[in-house]
Structures are given as structure tokens and as C-alpha cells.
Design a protein around this motif. Structure first.
Motif, short mmCIF file in Angstrom:
data_model
loop_
_atom_site.label_atom_id
_atom_site.label_comp_id
_atom_site.label_asym_id
_atom_site.label_seq_id
_atom_site.Cartn_x
_atom_site.Cartn_y
_atom_site.Cartn_z
N ALA A 9 0.83 -1.20 0.00
CA ALA A 9 0.00 0.00 0.00
C ALA A 9 0.86 1.25 0.00
N GLN A 10 1.94 1.20 0.76
CA GLN A 10 2.81 2.37 0.83
C GLN A 10 3.52 2.61 -0.49
N ILE A 11 3.97 1.52 -1.10
CA ILE A 11 4.65 1.68 -2.39
C ILE A 11 3.68 2.23 -3.42
N LEU A 12 2.46 1.71 -3.39
CA LEU A 12 1.45 2.17 -4.34
C LEU A 12 1.19 3.66 -4.17
N SER A 13 1.06 4.05 -2.93
CA SER A 13 0.80 5.45 -2.65
C SER A 13 1.95 6.34 -3.10
N ARG A 14 3.17 5.88 -2.81
CA ARG A 14 4.35 6.66 -3.20
C ARG A 14 4.42 6.78 -4.72
N ALA A 15 4.19 5.66 -5.39
CA ALA A 15 4.28 5.66 -6.85
C ALA A 15 3.25 6.60 -7.45
N ASN A 16 2.04 6.58 -6.89
CA ASN A 16 1.00 7.46 -7.41
C ASN A 16 1.36 8.92 -7.18
N ASN A 17 1.98 9.20 -6.05
CA ASN A 17 2.43 10.58 -5.81
C ASN A 17 3.50 10.99 -6.80
N LEU A 18 4.42 10.05 -7.09
CA LEU A 18 5.52 10.36 -8.01
C LEU A 18 5.00 10.67 -9.42
N LEU A 19 3.85 10.10 -9.73
CA LEU A 19 3.27 10.31 -11.06
C LEU A 19 2.87 11.76 -11.29
N HIS A 20 2.62 12.47 -10.21
CA HIS A 20 2.09 13.82 -10.36
C HIS A 20 3.15 14.90 -10.49
N THR A 21 4.42 14.53 -10.35
CA THR A 21 5.45 15.57 -10.31
C THR A 21 5.90 16.02 -11.69
N ASN A 22 5.68 15.17 -12.71
CA ASN A 22 6.11 15.50 -14.07
C ASN A 22 7.62 15.55 -14.25
N LYS A 23 8.36 15.09 -13.22
CA LYS A 23 9.81 14.98 -13.41
C LYS A 23 10.10 13.59 -13.98
N ARG A 24 10.96 13.54 -14.98
CA ARG A 24 11.21 12.27 -15.66
C ARG A 24 11.77 11.22 -14.68
N SER A 25 12.69 11.67 -13.82
CA SER A 25 13.28 10.70 -12.89
C SER A 25 12.22 10.14 -11.94
N ASP A 26 11.26 10.98 -11.56
CA ASP A 26 10.17 10.51 -10.70
C ASP A 26 9.28 9.52 -11.44
N THR A 27 9.03 9.84 -12.71
CA THR A 27 8.18 8.95 -13.50
C THR A 27 8.85 7.58 -13.65
N ILE A 28 10.18 7.59 -13.83
CA ILE A 28 10.91 6.32 -13.93
C ILE A 28 10.79 5.55 -12.62
N ARG A 29 10.93 6.27 -11.52
CA ARG A 29 10.80 5.60 -10.22
C ARG A 29 9.40 5.03 -10.05
N ALA A 30 8.40 5.82 -10.44
CA ALA A 30 7.02 5.36 -10.34
C ALA A 30 6.82 4.11 -11.19
N TYR A 31 7.34 4.16 -12.41
CA TYR A 31 7.22 3.04 -13.33
C TYR A 31 7.82 1.78 -12.70
N ASN A 32 8.99 1.92 -12.12
CA ASN A 32 9.64 0.77 -11.48
C ASN A 32 8.84 0.27 -10.28
N ASP A 33 8.30 1.21 -9.52
CA ASP A 33 7.47 0.82 -8.37
C ASP A 33 6.25 0.02 -8.83
N PHE A 34 5.60 0.52 -9.86
CA PHE A 34 4.40 -0.16 -10.35
C PHE A 34 4.74 -1.55 -10.88
N LYS A 35 5.90 -1.65 -11.54
CA LYS A 35 6.35 -2.95 -12.05
C LYS A 35 6.54 -3.93 -10.89
N ASN A 36 7.19 -3.40 -9.87
CA ASN A 36 7.45 -4.18 -8.67
C ASN A 36 6.13 -4.68 -8.06
N LEU A 37 5.17 -3.78 -7.96
CA LEU A 37 3.87 -4.12 -7.38
C LEU A 37 3.14 -5.14 -8.26
N TYR A 38 3.32 -4.98 -9.54
CA TYR A 38 2.68 -5.90 -10.48
C TYR A 38 3.19 -7.33 -10.22
#
Ligand code: ZN
Length: 450
Positions: A9-38
Motif C-alpha cells: 500500500a505504501q509503495i502504491l501510494s508513493r508511486a502514485n504521488n511520483l506520477l504527479h510531479t512531471n519529473k522524468r526521474s520521478d516517472t521512472i521511479r514510479a514506473y519501477n514501483d508499479f512494475k514491482n507491485l505488479y
């Protein structure tokens, strides 16, 4: 409450927050988090997590211009399954909560006699379940609020002088629990207000109105355990030069130099380090992981350099880290093909079609984590010292050299030996040392967190 569920749940929440920043490095982190959760959702057969993770992969993938069509297909299937299951449950409980809409707790604080939970969206009545647990003998009165379809992204310590204890935690995977504990019975009310849940305790005397708020990240300090064994695998060697790039530089030479520097740094930090090769000779791919298995290594790191055709040589550069998984992107397949081609006999050894089925999910998740830490470690050091360092991100790919490893294992492509600028750096001892330092930092971060 399982720790595992809370982590998800925490990872999901963090990843969703990272999605809103529009920074590429954050988006990459979010992408990796979501992959991990998947991956975790598959391991745990968690349909709701799967839907949320897939949605995240699609959203972040789109931002990164990654082809997510396969995930999109899977997402729609998973969503249909989840809806079916939930409609069965809904009939039982006559609960009308929109599926897959999760409320994220943005902030929790105390304002005079109110406990305020601010969410990112409107909290529905059906999401809140309130009940009390009274124990007159112990003078313990607990007022419990369960907020379903809701996720915490950090922990809070809330204190109010009138209340014995306030606890706020991720109680179940998608349920936040707020417990207000008092020494005597009180009349407690609550209301929903815009995107907030407000719990109102009775007003106290004027002198008790000094309110103390403590909220902080509760990350326990951990001690780094350096009693670990690391196997470093410089790619290619001997008759197999690997990629040949700018000014005839050979991949096998560059990766050996970097590998040796990494070994020295790790040894000086107290780790036990082995190398699959310390000179210029050929080793079969299968022997490399066998070597790591025999030494019961904690992690296996294969070092390579990337290459593209002459036409693209000037344009393509950057650092990428791969972990072994069923690759979905053509890019990863191309890189894997190049790295795999040196030793075709190994493909028969493992049986080309079935090898991916033998992958352990645990290792995939751990390898993904290791890859993320290594990539961050390297970029952390290099971007401080050099301009135009490109983050190629963490990717999955079917690399034979990682097959059969019984420990988390990754393949680092330290750069493109075909790119004039990057190749010149890759043969430079100072750059090599920075790279090795970054890898060592990434390894330490991985051990610290796992
Ligand atoms: Zn290679």
C-alpha cells in the motif's frame, strides 16, 4: 495486518504521488514501483493490487513513451475479473463503492479538538465504518474508524493532551484505521467535509488547549551489514571481445577495468568479493552464475557496455541496468540478443523455451530492487561530476548470463562504447572509478534496505 500488505500500500501510494510531479526521474521511479507491485500482485494473487499496478504502469509508461499495449490488455482483463468478484461481494454487503478508486491520505493533523484527515478525493459514506470497543475495568475506551479503499503514504504520530492515545495506521491493504483511545467515555462525533474526515472530540477546558502535533517519517535507523558476498562478472573476455566501439575500444577490456575497480572499493568497505574473471579469457555464460552459486553469493553483478550501429553512434548513449524477466520491449530484446549471442551452446543447456518458467518470483522482485539501487547509485555519483550523463533506466530482459543465478542478479550496461563522448569516458580511469563508486554505493543501499 501483514507487513507485506502495508508495504504494498505504501509503495502504491508513493508511486502514485511520483506520477504527479512531471519529473522524468520521478516517472521512472514510479514506473519501477508499479512494475514491482505488479510482480507482487501476481505472487500473492492480489487482484486489486494488480489492477492498480497495471494502471500505474500504463500511466507512467505513456509518460515515458514505453509501449504498454500488453499491459493495457492485461489491465482490462484484470479489471473485469475484479469487478465481477466485487459485484459478488457488493451484493452480500450492499456496499456501493466505486472499484479501483483509492483515497490517499495526504495529511493528518490536530486542530483544537478536531482530528482532521485530508484525502486526495471525496470520502464516501460507505467507506467509513465506525465502532467502539469499551473496557470499563481497564478504563479503556476505543473509538475506531476504518476507512476502506484508503491508503497512507507515511506514518503519523498524533497527540492531543485530552486524549490518551491516537493511532493511525494502514490496518489492511486498503483500509486505514484511526483509533482514538481515552480514559473515560466521551461523546465523539465525526463528519465528512469536502475531501476530509473530521473527528470531533468534546471541547476541553481552556487551559488544555495547547496542542502538540508531532508527525514525522518513522524510518528506523538501520545498521549496515557488510558480511556479504558479492560476485562481479565482467562480461565477455578472450575470444569474445563483446562490442567493439569508438576508436576500436573493446567492451571486454572496459568492463574488466571497471569490475576490478569495483572489487577494490567493495573490499575496502569490508565485503567479500569474487570475480568470474580477472584477466582476458573466455568463460561460458552458464559458468558465470554457477560460479556465483558455488560461492553462495548474496548478489551477482554482470558488467557490460552497450553498442549501436555506426549510424546511431553519435546519438545514443546512457546507462541502463537490466534484471532478468520476460522481456516485453523490443529494445530489451535487442540488447539481450547482443549479449546472449557469444555462447549459443548455453541456450541448449537451459532449454530456450522453458528457462523463464524456472525464474523464482522472489528473485525477480529482489533483482528489480537491486537494479533500481544500482542505477540510482551510479547516476548519483556521475551526475555530480559529469555533464550529459543519461539515465537509461531500469529494464527487464532475457539475459542468459543471469539465468540460473540463485541470488538477486543484474546486468549493468555502463554506457555505449559506440558513442564517441561516452566511449572516451568509459576508457578513462577517473570516470571508471566514479562509475565503480556509484555501483558500490548502490550495492550498499540495496543491502541497507533488504
Ligand atoms: Zn556485453
Amino acid at each position: 495486518m501483514t507487513l507485506f500488505g502495508m508495504e504494498n500500500a505504501q509503495i502504491l501510494s508513493r508511486a502514485n504521488n511520483l506520477l504527479h510531479t512531471n519529473k522524468r526521474s520521478d516517472t521512472i521511479r514510479a514506473y519501477n514501483d508499479f512494475k514491482n507491485l505488479y510482480l507482487r500482485s501476481i505472487m500473492n494473487n492480489d487482484k486489486e493490487l494488480k489492477v492498480n499496478a497495471l494502471l500505474g504502469i500504463i500511466k507512467s509508461g505513456k509518460k515515458l513513451h514505453i509501449d504498454t499495449s500488453r499491459y493495457a490488455y492485461e489491465y482490462h482483463q484484470a479489471l473485469r475479473k475484479l469487478r465481477k468478484e466485487q459485484s459478488k461481494r457488493t451484493k452480500k454487503h450492499s456496499n456501493n463503492i466505486e472499484i479501483a478508486s483509492i483515497s490517499y491520505l495526504k495529511l493528518a493533523y490536530i486542530n483544537e479538538n478536531e482530528i482532521v484527515l485530508d484525502f486526495n478525493n471525496h470520502i464516501k459514506k460507505a467507506q467509513i465504518r465506525h465502532f467502539t470497543i469499551f473496557d470499563d475495568k481497564k478504563h479503556s475506551y476505543k473509538y475506531v474508524f476504518d476507512i476502506s479503499h484508503a491508503v497512507l503514504n507515511r506514518s503519523y504520530k498524533l497527540k492531543s493532551p485530552d486524549i490518551k492515545r491516537i493511532r493511525l495506521a494502514q490496518y489492511k491493504q486498503n483500509t486505514i484505521r484511526l483509533v482514538v483511545e481515552t480514559n473515560k467515555k466521551i461523546k465523539l462525533k465525526y463528519r465528512r467535509e469536502n475531501d476530509s474526515l473530521v473527528v470531533v472530540t468534546p471541547l476541553q477546558k481552556e487551559e488544555n488547549k495547547n496542542i502538540e502535533i508531532i508527525s514525522k517519517y518513522t524510518i528506523a535507523p538501520k545498521r549496515l551489514d557488510r558480511n556479504k558476498t558479492i560476485v562481479i562478472d565482467p562480461g565477455h573476455g578472450g575470444k569474445d571481445p563483446g562490442a567493439i566501439g569508438y576508436r576500436n575500444y573493446h567492451e571486454k577490456d572496459v568492463v574488466l577495468q571497471i569490475g576490478l575497480k569495483l572489487k577494490n572499493i567493495l573490499k575496502s568497505r569490508g565485503y567479500k568479493v569474487y570475480m568470474t574473471r580477472q584477466g582476458d579469457y573466455f568463460i561460458k555464460l552458464s559458468k558465470r552464475t554457477q560460479y556465483a552459486n558455488r560461492r553462495s553469493a548474496d548478489i551477482f553483478i554482470s558488467i557490460h557496455a552497450n553498442a549501436v550501429s555506426k549510424k546511431q553512434a553519435n546519438d545514443v548513449y546512457g546507462i541502463e541496468t537490466y534484471f532478468l524477466a520476460k522481456s516485453r520491449t523490443q529494445r530489451a530484446k535487442n540488447v539481450a540478443e547482443k549479449e546472449n549471442s557469444a555462447d549459443l551452446s548455453d541456450m541448449d543447456f537451459y532449454g530456450k523455451k522453458s528457462f523463464l518458467d524456472t525464474l523464482s518470483s522472489h528473485n525477480i522482485v529482489a533483482s528489480n530492487k537491486l537494479a533500481i539501487d544500482l542505477q540510482r547509485g551510479v547516476l548519483g555519483v556521475l551526475t555530480q561530476k559529469y555533464k550529459d550523463v543519461s539515465d537509461g533506466g531500469v529494464r527487464e530482459g532475457p539475459f542468459w548470463v543471469l539465468v540460473g543465478a540463485q541470488m538477486p542478479s543484474v546486468l549493468v550496461e555502463v554506457g555505449f562504447i559506440t558513442n564517441p563522448k561516452e566511449a572516451s569516458r568509459l576508457v578513462n580511469p577517473r570516470y571508471q572509478k566514479s562509475l565503480a563508486t556509484g555501483l558500490a554505493n548502490g550495492i550498499e543501499r540495496y543491502f541497507l534496505n533488504n
